[in-house]
Scaffold this motif. Sequence first.
Motif, short mmCIF file in Angstrom:
data_model
loop_
_atom_site.label_atom_id
_atom_site.label_comp_id
_atom_site.label_asym_id
_atom_site.label_seq_id
_atom_site.Cartn_x
_atom_site.Cartn_y
_atom_site.Cartn_z
N ALA A 165 0.82 -1.22 0.00
CA ALA A 165 0.00 0.00 0.00
C ALA A 165 0.86 1.26 0.00
O ALA A 165 0.43 2.32 -0.46
N PRO A 208 -4.18 3.94 -6.05
CA PRO A 208 -5.52 3.50 -6.42
C PRO A 208 -6.20 4.47 -7.38
O PRO A 208 -7.08 5.23 -7.00
N THR A 239 -12.51 -9.78 1.06
CA THR A 239 -11.20 -9.15 1.00
C THR A 239 -10.42 -9.63 -0.23
O THR A 239 -9.81 -8.83 -0.95
N ASN A 270 -11.35 3.06 -5.72
CA ASN A 270 -10.98 3.71 -4.47
C ASN A 270 -11.61 3.04 -3.26
O ASN A 270 -10.95 2.79 -2.26
N ARG A 271 -12.90 2.74 -3.36
CA ARG A 271 -13.54 2.14 -2.19
C ARG A 271 -13.09 0.70 -1.99
O ARG A 271 -12.97 0.23 -0.87
N PHE A 321 -10.12 -0.37 -2.59
CA PHE A 321 -8.81 -0.27 -1.94
C PHE A 321 -8.98 0.00 -0.44
O PHE A 321 -8.36 -0.64 0.41
N SER A 322 -9.86 0.96 -0.14
CA SER A 322 -10.12 1.30 1.26
C SER A 322 -10.60 0.08 2.04
O SER A 322 -10.09 -0.24 3.12
N LEU A 323 -11.57 -0.64 1.47
CA LEU A 323 -12.12 -1.81 2.17
C LEU A 323 -11.11 -2.95 2.22
O LEU A 323 -11.04 -3.68 3.21
N HIS A 324 -10.35 -3.10 1.14
CA HIS A 324 -9.35 -4.17 1.14
C HIS A 324 -8.31 -3.94 2.23
O HIS A 324 -7.75 -4.88 2.77
N TYR A 325 -8.04 -2.68 2.52
CA TYR A 325 -7.07 -2.36 3.57
C TYR A 325 -7.67 -2.60 4.96
O TYR A 325 -7.00 -3.11 5.85
N VAL A 326 -8.92 -2.27 5.14
CA VAL A 326 -9.47 -2.30 6.50
C VAL A 326 -10.02 -3.69 6.89
O VAL A 326 -9.95 -4.08 8.05
#
Lengths: 415, 275
Positions: free
Chosen positions: A65, A70, A141, A191-192, A194-199
């Motif tokens: 990351a 993204p 994920t 973008n979302r 990426f955000s969800l994949h990170y969290v």
Amino acid sequence: MSGHATYQPQNAFMKWMERRLPIAGLVYSSFVAYPTPRNLNYWWTFGGILSFMLGAQIITGIILAMHYTPHVDLAFKSVEGIMRDVNYGWLIRYLHSNGASMFFVAVYIHIARGMYYGSYKEPREVLWILGVIIYLLMMATGFMGYVLPWGQMSYWGAVVITNLFGAIPVVGDSVVAWLWGGYSVGNPTLNRFFSLHYVLPFAIAGVVVLHIWALHVVGQNNPTGIDPKSDKDTVAFTPYATIKDGFVMVCFCLLYAWFVFYVPNYLGHADNYIPANPAVTPTHIVPEWYYLPFYAILRAIPNKLLGVAALGGSIVILAFLPWLDTSKVRSARYRPLYRQFFWMYIATVIGLGYLGSQPPEGIYVIAARILTIYYFGFFIIVLPLLGMFEKTKPLPNSISESIFPAGAPASKAKA
Amino acid sequence: MIKRTALSFAVAFVLGAALAAPVMAAEGTPHPPRNKWSFAGPFGTFDRAQLQRGFKVYREVCSVCHSIELLTFRNLSEPGGPGYSAAQAATVAAEFKIPDIDDSGQPTERPGRPADAFPKPFANDAQARNTHGAVPPDMSVLAKARTYERGFPWFLLDMVTQFQEHGPDYIVALMHGYKEKPADFQLPEAAYYNEYFPGHVIKMKAPLTDGQVTYDDGSPATVDQYSKDIAAFLVWAAEPHMEQRKRIGLQVMLFLIVLSGLLYFTKKKVWSAVH
């Protein structure tokens, strides 16, 4: 489960600490003195492997990351930048992409072991359901992670999967537009994801803590499926389980390293090295291998809404396993009929996996329909009825009796 | 029982894992013939002379239409590649014109520097499509983006034998695949028949002819040699750290084998107390 020593702090600092925050005592009672059935076989080592894989994915993912961008115009190039110009970027990226597959290999073995030995049965229902939740989070994920390199399969996989929500009556189209953040899969979607994949991995880690907590409340199941009755039936977690888990973990890493260093793209798709192009649809849109059985179920059903329902149902039904299986005997070792149906179920899942990778036409669709019927029949018909009619084999009186039928523990049975 | 269980899981895993094998429309398309590659297998390394020849073919033939935008000139002198010196890479770079903005803000061109990426032959996709009727694909990761279906059981064995040269084999086959179309085959305007191209209709004219590129090292100036050299070059371009990966891989595998052996005997010793 008495008789195991509790933590006794040795020095002044640890004594001071233990009275204020007994974290050393918690670790000691959970991972050192914790009694584990002495007859656990190697199929019980995959919990440790899964914890290791979650850690490996989070660490490699955080590093990726730092270098990933993204954006629809830059994502593909930034991943190639990682492969080419980041120091050991190729290693981090291949560890992460193959790590996802290894994570799923381990989780499938872990789930199958639970099903074979009846680990979901009373009092482990909540433990089992937490596991199903972890698995669902893993699937979400993994899917979003595969979208991030923004290759052809990333893009078209995202299109196909998000479109499934369009099958919901009345609000389907609105839900899909809401998921996309627009009127097609595009930059807001990336973008979302990426955000969800990170969290989400941190959410997984949280549920894993609950999973382990529940495990330590009810204790581990074992190949006989009967509860430990005395200290003779258990051994301390450390050193016995730790060394055994450690050995298998290193063996598992050998498999992992084989893919990472020698065939790093084997488990991926060549098409994902073509940058995403909304104007060109790939000949076959195929998800990652670990989704293929469910993809086959989806395509086996001619009606879109019912197909999506079956896809969701095929996973959610696992959560109801503790109540669908009516047998009082846990382990398949003493259930000759269940054992046959279980292996047929495993063969069905593998067969569906193969069919999921094939084009949905002709004989493939018919085969997928037959296997889908067995998939659901196993849960809805076989398991409830089997508990009533199956003649189970006699259970041993205790775990130690199952290992040493002669009575007194022989000093050198086998390693 | 345990053996059967282990076998079942092995089969389950092997099947499951292998199903991800890449897919390509294969109806009526013959499989590309296998070639012998220096970079295949766990100890594979690139043949420096072959990469240099392949680079020459790219530069003199392919680069007229195909970009290779992820490759920089400095890559040519990096370890594990064609083995040019830094000075040679800088010389090559200087022979290319790179679009830039000058101090007054006007578009200009300057000689390339090692840090520059290879310039594209077209300003944009529209220009390329207008010239050729199709956008020639970028060649940076082309060798990993092309494959063919191996079929059962080969796709399973490939995991064990490490066969992964589908891409370069396909590229070589494509260069050999220009044939007279079958009498009943409908070929569209400005397209060519290629035996190995999916669907057989390719917009690219046969790009290579014997004697087209002059090699400095006396290698045969044939389409067969050109196609193998360009395919090898493209494998390196797609995976410039492959040699390092396989070298580290061997060290990692040896370490893990020794460690697993030590842990096995430790486990045996620890458990001997309760068995």
